[in-house]
Design a protein around this motif. Structure first.
Motif, PDB file in Angstrom:
ATOM      1  N   GLN A 114       0.817  -1.213   0.000  1.00  0.00           N
ATOM      2  CA  GLN A 114       0.000   0.000   0.000  1.00  0.00           C
ATOM      3  C   GLN A 114       0.856   1.272   0.000  1.00  0.00           C
ATOM      4  O   GLN A 114       1.888   1.338   0.656  1.00  0.00           O
ATOM      5  N   THR A 115       0.367   2.275  -0.721  1.00  0.00           N
ATOM      6  CA  THR A 115       0.968   3.599  -0.615  1.00  0.00           C
ATOM      7  C   THR A 115       0.487   4.215   0.703  1.00  0.00           C
ATOM      8  O   THR A 115      -0.461   3.723   1.332  1.00  0.00           O
ATOM      9  N   GLU A 116       1.113   5.301   1.108  1.00  0.00           N
ATOM     10  CA  GLU A 116       0.717   5.927   2.373  1.00  0.00           C
ATOM     11  C   GLU A 116      -0.711   6.469   2.300  1.00  0.00           C
ATOM     12  O   GLU A 116      -1.484   6.340   3.265  1.00  0.00           O
ATOM     13  N   ILE A 168     -11.765  -1.097  -6.250  1.00  0.00           N
ATOM     14  CA  ILE A 168     -12.395  -0.364  -5.147  1.00  0.00           C
ATOM     15  C   ILE A 168     -11.574   0.873  -4.800  1.00  0.00           C
ATOM     16  O   ILE A 168     -10.381   0.787  -4.535  1.00  0.00           O
ATOM     17  N   ARG A 169     -12.214   2.021  -4.806  1.00  0.00           N
ATOM     18  CA  ARG A 169     -11.531   3.277  -4.484  1.00  0.00           C
ATOM     19  C   ARG A 169     -11.677   3.553  -2.991  1.00  0.00           C
ATOM     20  O   ARG A 169     -12.710   4.041  -2.540  1.00  0.00           O
ATOM     21  N   SER A 176      -6.102   6.092  -6.166  1.00  0.00           N
ATOM     22  CA  SER A 176      -6.191   4.789  -6.810  1.00  0.00           C
ATOM     23  C   SER A 176      -5.190   4.676  -7.949  1.00  0.00           C
ATOM     24  O   SER A 176      -4.525   3.644  -8.122  1.00  0.00           O
ATOM     25  N   ARG A 177      -5.061   5.748  -8.724  1.00  0.00           N
ATOM     26  CA  ARG A 177      -4.101   5.741  -9.837  1.00  0.00           C
ATOM     27  C   ARG A 177      -2.664   5.585  -9.306  1.00  0.00           C
ATOM     28  O   ARG A 177      -1.869   4.804  -9.849  1.00  0.00           O
ATOM     29  N   THR A 178      -2.358   6.290  -8.245  1.00  0.00           N
ATOM     30  CA  THR A 178      -1.019   6.203  -7.647  1.00  0.00           C
ATOM     31  C   THR A 178      -0.764   4.809  -7.091  1.00  0.00           C
ATOM     32  O   THR A 178       0.339   4.270  -7.218  1.00  0.00           O
ATOM     33  N   LYS A 270      -5.135   3.099 -16.826  1.00  0.00           N
ATOM     34  CA  LYS A 270      -5.486   3.980 -17.944  1.00  0.00           C
ATOM     35  C   LYS A 270      -6.951   4.385 -17.886  1.00  0.00           C
ATOM     36  O   LYS A 270      -7.323   5.482 -18.309  1.00  0.00           O
ATOM     37  N   GLU A 271      -7.798   3.499 -17.341  1.00  0.00           N
ATOM     38  CA  GLU A 271      -9.237   3.833 -17.212  1.00  0.00           C
ATOM     39  C   GLU A 271      -9.446   5.001 -16.266  1.00  0.00           C
ATOM     40  O   GLU A 271     -10.449   5.718 -16.354  1.00  0.00           O
TER      41      GLU A 271
END
Length: 272
Positions: A114-116, A168-169, A176-178, A270-271
């Motif tokens: 996971q990112t922070e 899931i956002r 989510s992109r990051t 990309k979505e």
């Protein structure tokens, strides 16, 4: 705690009571109880004497228990003692001693990946809500746990993530992109195998729940970690370990290959 559990199992397999074991060592029954409860340590000499009295002839297993008994490592997680639930410290210590790690994730990206921002969103959704300082502590602790996959000699890590966890956002579109970009970057590492189960792939029933499988120095010292409302649950009975070994391989078998998984994650990003 695992050392305590294994010593109790050896005694019970030998058909001895704690009082009988204490008599063989020349100590009080209370001392055996404390050792088997993880409240007291045990010296190498006493451990080997116990193993002999219990008729354990597995030299490699006994040596592994001795290693556990004599390990005086004071890990980074100790700074969180008294600040976070004990299960957080136990999980970090389990990571530290892991020979390998396998994970199946259904609704959330695994903690180590996971990112922070993603981790903050996950912990912020907890009910009841966490106080600001405890929220920060948990995020710092999760970030520190990543050392096992970032150190010079990282732990081999096999991960299978369902498409639901990728879509899931937990926060917003940018987070989510990051997060997806971070997964793509990590998937290029030689010690990380990341595979995806898309919604339209057959065999979803085999991946119906999250699991973490942590390898010990010997297969009989492996551990399965399951999340529960009150914290992590650690499973280590041989029958349980065998079931989860089989379960992981079945889940892995219905997932996309690593290259196709990266393409899949790239398409999702990309979505966004």
């Amino acid at each position: 705690m695992r050392l305590a559990t294994e010593l109790r199992r050896l005694r019970e397999a030998a058909g001895l009571t704690s009082r009988q074991a204490a008599a063989l060592l020349g100590v009080s029954p209370t001392q055996i109880t404390h050792i088997e409860s993880g409240l007291a340590g045990v010296s190498e000499e006493r451990l080997r004497r116990l193993a002999s009295h219990y008729a354990c002839t597995d030299a490699e297993f006994i040596d592994s228990l001795v290693g556990m008994a004599t390990d005086r490592t004071r890990g980074w997680w100790e700074e969180y003692r008294g600040l976070l639930p004990t299960s957080f410290l136990d999980l970090a210590e389990l990571d530290h001693h892991a020979a390998f790690r396998r994970e199946v994730a259904i609704l959330f990206v695994p903690g180590l990946l996971q990112t922070e921002d993603y981790a903050r969103a996950v912990f912020s959704s907890r009910v009841p809500e966490l106080a600001g300082d405890e929220l920060d502590l948990r995020i710092r602790h999760r970030r520190a746990r990543r050392v096992i996959i970032e150190r010079p000699s990282p732990v081999p890590y096999e991960v299978v993530i369902h498409e639901a966890a990728l879509r899931i956002r937990v926060s917003d579109r940018n987070a989510s992109r990051t997060q997806l970009a971070h997964l793509l970057e990590l998937s290029e590492a030689d010690h990380i195998s990341l595979r995806v189960i898309p919604f339209d792939l057959d065999g979803f029933a085999r991946a119906s729940s999250t699991m973490t499988y942590v390898g010990g120095v010997l297969p009989k010292l492996d551990t399965v970690v399951r999340d529960a409302p009150h914290g992590s649950v650690f499973l280590d009975f041989e029958a349980q370990l065998n079931a989860y070994r089989t379960r992981f391989r079945k889940v892995e078998a219905v997932s996309l290959e690593a290259d196709r998984s990266r393409d899949f994650i790239h398409a999702l990003a990309k979505e966004l």
